[in-house]
Design a protein around this motif. Structure first.
Motif, PDB file in Angstrom:
ATOM      1  N   TYR A  43      -4.283  -5.960  -8.209  1.00  0.00           N
ATOM      2  CA  TYR A  43      -3.029  -6.143  -9.105  1.00  0.00           C
ATOM      3  C   TYR A  43      -2.215  -6.997  -8.677  1.00  0.00           C
ATOM      4  CZ  TYR A  43      -4.405  -2.211 -12.276  1.00  0.00           C
ATOM      5  OH  TYR A  43      -5.263  -1.528 -13.108  1.00  0.00           O
ATOM      6  N   GLY A  44      -1.349  -7.760  -9.528  1.00  0.00           N
ATOM      7  CA  GLY A  44      -0.341  -8.742  -8.866  1.00  0.00           C
ATOM      8  C   GLY A  44       0.962  -8.432  -9.993  1.00  0.00           C
ATOM      9  N   MET A  45       1.990  -9.195  -9.321  1.00  0.00           N
ATOM     10  CA  MET A  45       3.074  -9.512 -10.108  1.00  0.00           C
ATOM     11  C   MET A  45       3.939 -10.474  -9.399  1.00  0.00           C
ATOM     12  SD  MET A  45       5.482  -5.933  -9.429  1.00  0.00           S
ATOM     13  CE  MET A  45       6.435  -6.093 -10.760  1.00  0.00           C
ATOM     14  N   LEU A  46       5.039 -10.837 -10.452  1.00  0.00           N
ATOM     15  CA  LEU A  46       5.921 -11.825  -9.793  1.00  0.00           C
ATOM     16  C   LEU A  46       7.272 -11.432 -10.309  1.00  0.00           C
ATOM     17  CD1 LEU A  46       4.117 -15.207 -11.639  1.00  0.00           C
ATOM     18  CD2 LEU A  46       3.878 -14.498  -9.107  1.00  0.00           C
ATOM     19  N   LEU A  47       8.346 -11.991  -9.984  1.00  0.00           N
ATOM     20  CA  LEU A  47       9.825 -11.489 -10.299  1.00  0.00           C
ATOM     21  C   LEU A  47       9.952 -11.483 -11.544  1.00  0.00           C
ATOM     22  CD1 LEU A  47      12.405 -10.681  -9.559  1.00  0.00           C
ATOM     23  CD2 LEU A  47      13.131 -13.121  -9.382  1.00  0.00           C
ATOM     24  N   SER A  48       9.343 -12.232 -12.592  1.00  0.00           N
ATOM     25  CA  SER A  48       9.570 -12.619 -13.905  1.00  0.00           C
ATOM     26  C   SER A  48       8.471 -11.061 -14.638  1.00  0.00           C
ATOM     27  CB  SER A  48       8.921 -13.390 -14.416  1.00  0.00           C
ATOM     28  OG  SER A  48       7.763 -13.780 -14.120  1.00  0.00           O
ATOM     29  N   ASP A  49       7.700 -10.456 -13.864  1.00  0.00           N
ATOM     30  CA  ASP A  49       7.095  -9.061 -14.183  1.00  0.00           C
ATOM     31  C   ASP A  49       7.769  -7.971 -14.287  1.00  0.00           C
ATOM     32  OD1 ASP A  49       4.831 -10.697 -15.122  1.00  0.00           O
ATOM     33  OD2 ASP A  49       4.322 -10.648 -12.933  1.00  0.00           O
ATOM     34  N   ALA A  73      -5.106   7.012 -10.426  1.00  0.00           N
ATOM     35  CA  ALA A  73      -3.659   7.373 -10.147  1.00  0.00           C
ATOM     36  C   ALA A  73      -2.908   5.935  -9.702  1.00  0.00           C
ATOM     37  CB  ALA A  73      -3.304   8.475  -9.266  1.00  0.00           C
ATOM     38  N   SER A  74      -3.632   5.311  -8.614  1.00  0.00           N
ATOM     39  CA  SER A  74      -3.174   3.955  -8.170  1.00  0.00           C
ATOM     40  C   SER A  74      -3.022   2.851  -9.353  1.00  0.00           C
ATOM     41  CB  SER A  74      -3.724   3.595  -6.989  1.00  0.00           C
ATOM     42  OG  SER A  74      -3.091   2.365  -6.221  1.00  0.00           O
ATOM     43  N   GLN A  75      -4.170   2.935 -10.130  1.00  0.00           N
ATOM     44  CA  GLN A  75      -4.107   1.837 -11.156  1.00  0.00           C
ATOM     45  C   GLN A  75      -2.711   2.248 -12.157  1.00  0.00           C
ATOM     46  OE1 GLN A  75      -7.867   1.230 -13.569  1.00  0.00           O
ATOM     47  NE2 GLN A  75      -8.681   2.182 -11.561  1.00  0.00           N
ATOM     48  N   GLY A 106       0.934  -1.191  -0.019  1.00  0.00           N
ATOM     49  CA  GLY A 106      -0.006  -0.003   0.079  1.00  0.00           C
ATOM     50  C   GLY A 106       0.727   1.344   0.151  1.00  0.00           C
ATOM     51  N   TYR A 107       0.408   2.276  -0.252  1.00  0.00           N
ATOM     52  CA  TYR A 107       1.169   3.491  -0.560  1.00  0.00           C
ATOM     53  C   TYR A 107       0.249   4.901  -0.589  1.00  0.00           C
ATOM     54  CZ  TYR A 107      -0.057   1.974  -5.136  1.00  0.00           C
ATOM     55  OH  TYR A 107      -0.712   1.298  -6.187  1.00  0.00           O
ATOM     56  N   HIS A 166       7.664 -14.495  -3.406  1.00  0.00           N
ATOM     57  CA  HIS A 166       6.951 -14.954  -4.509  1.00  0.00           C
ATOM     58  C   HIS A 166       6.136 -14.210  -5.593  1.00  0.00           C
ATOM     59  CE1 HIS A 166       5.604 -17.821  -7.542  1.00  0.00           C
ATOM     60  NE2 HIS A 166       4.127 -17.605  -7.174  1.00  0.00           N
ATOM     61  N   ARG A 167       5.205 -13.361  -4.792  1.00  0.00           N
ATOM     62  CA  ARG A 167       4.121 -12.605  -5.392  1.00  0.00           C
ATOM     63  C   ARG A 167       3.823 -11.327  -4.509  1.00  0.00           C
ATOM     64  NH1 ARG A 167      -0.687 -12.481  -8.286  1.00  0.00           N
ATOM     65  NH2 ARG A 167      -2.220 -11.732  -7.152  1.00  0.00           N
ATOM     66  N   ILE A 168       3.601 -10.246  -5.293  1.00  0.00           N
ATOM     67  CA  ILE A 168       3.420  -8.870  -4.864  1.00  0.00           C
ATOM     68  C   ILE A 168       2.028  -8.504  -5.169  1.00  0.00           C
ATOM     69  CG2 ILE A 168       3.872  -6.514  -4.311  1.00  0.00           C
ATOM     70  CD1 ILE A 168       6.918  -7.269  -4.909  1.00  0.00           C
ATOM     71  N   GLN A 169       1.060  -8.201  -4.348  1.00  0.00           N
ATOM     72  CA  GLN A 169      -0.261  -7.843  -4.756  1.00  0.00           C
ATOM     73  C   GLN A 169      -0.669  -6.325  -4.228  1.00  0.00           C
ATOM     74  OE1 GLN A 169      -2.396 -11.223  -3.572  1.00  0.00           O
ATOM     75  NE2 GLN A 169      -3.472 -10.192  -2.138  1.00  0.00           N
ATOM     76  N   ALA A 170      -1.537  -5.764  -4.886  1.00  0.00           N
ATOM     77  CA  ALA A 170      -2.128  -4.399  -4.431  1.00  0.00           C
ATOM     78  C   ALA A 170      -3.716  -4.697  -4.611  1.00  0.00           C
ATOM     79  CB  ALA A 170      -1.469  -3.167  -5.171  1.00  0.00           C
ATOM     80  N   ASN A 171      -4.464  -4.283  -3.569  1.00  0.00           N
ATOM     81  CA  ASN A 171      -5.970  -4.192  -3.608  1.00  0.00           C
ATOM     82  C   ASN A 171      -6.243  -2.889  -3.651  1.00  0.00           C
ATOM     83  OD1 ASN A 171      -5.466  -6.936  -3.425  1.00  0.00           O
ATOM     84  ND2 ASN A 171      -6.484  -7.266  -1.535  1.00  0.00           N
TER      85      ASN A 171
END
Length: 174
Positions: A166-172, A134-136, A91-92, A122-127
């Motif tokens: 939103y989500g991401m992996l290291l490969s993203d 702006a956050s999107q 969050g930010y 392994h995974r980072i997400q933002a709800n």
């Protein structure tokens, strides 16, 4: 934990940060899409002290970090483990005055890299609230992908709101 970017220092909160942080969270517009209302003179010390105490990233606690430009706190980063193995949510919040200058992208991008490389998540997400454009944009700019859009799934501030994940992996990483 402390790290730097070209323009920013990211570090745990310190007692002298109170007024800069209050300046961020006393703003109605800044808090519009957050889970809490704007801070008041009556609750600012309690809320700020919670941030000061959140100094490490371990299961069951939230890590809170100040984003500092020169000597002023301009933003707040939060990270916590979810119930899923090796997965964190971020969050930010940033001062309205620094909007459009790239500080949020710089800070969150740096945080994400640190989480993957130093914490081996392994995974980072933002709800987020789907109205928070702006956050999107920030999530997409740092390489996160929109994975879900839930319709009126969250009751917040006396109304049903849509949520995005939103989500991401290291490969993203870009």
């Amino acid at each position: 934990m402390k790290f730097s970017t070209d323009r920013l220092t990211i570090r745990p909160f310190q007692s002298e940060d109170l007024h800069d942080v209050f300046h961020i969270y006393k703003n109605e517009e800044t808090c519009k899409y957050l889970l809490h209302d704007k801070w008041t003179d009556e609750n600012m010390l309690k809320r700020f002290n919670e941030k000061v105490e959140n100094r490490s990233l371990v299961k069951g606690t939230t890590l809170s970090l100040a984003v500092v430009n020169q000597t002023k706190v301009i933003g707040d980063l939060s990270v916590w483990y979810t119930d899923m193995r090796d997965t964190v949510e971020i969050g930010y919040s940033f001062s309205e005055e620094v909007s459009g200058k790239g500080y949020a992208t710089e800070a969150v991008s740096s945080l994400v890299r640190m989480l993957f490389h130093e914490f081996q998540v392994h995974r980072i997400q933002a709800n987020l609230d789907a109205r928070n454009i702006a956050s999107q944009k920030l999530c997409e700019c740092i390489g996160m992908r929109k994975e879900a859009h839930f319709i009126q799934d969250f009751w917040n501030k006396n109304e049903w709101t849509d949520s995005l994940i939103y989500g991401m992996l290291l490969s993203d990483l870009k």
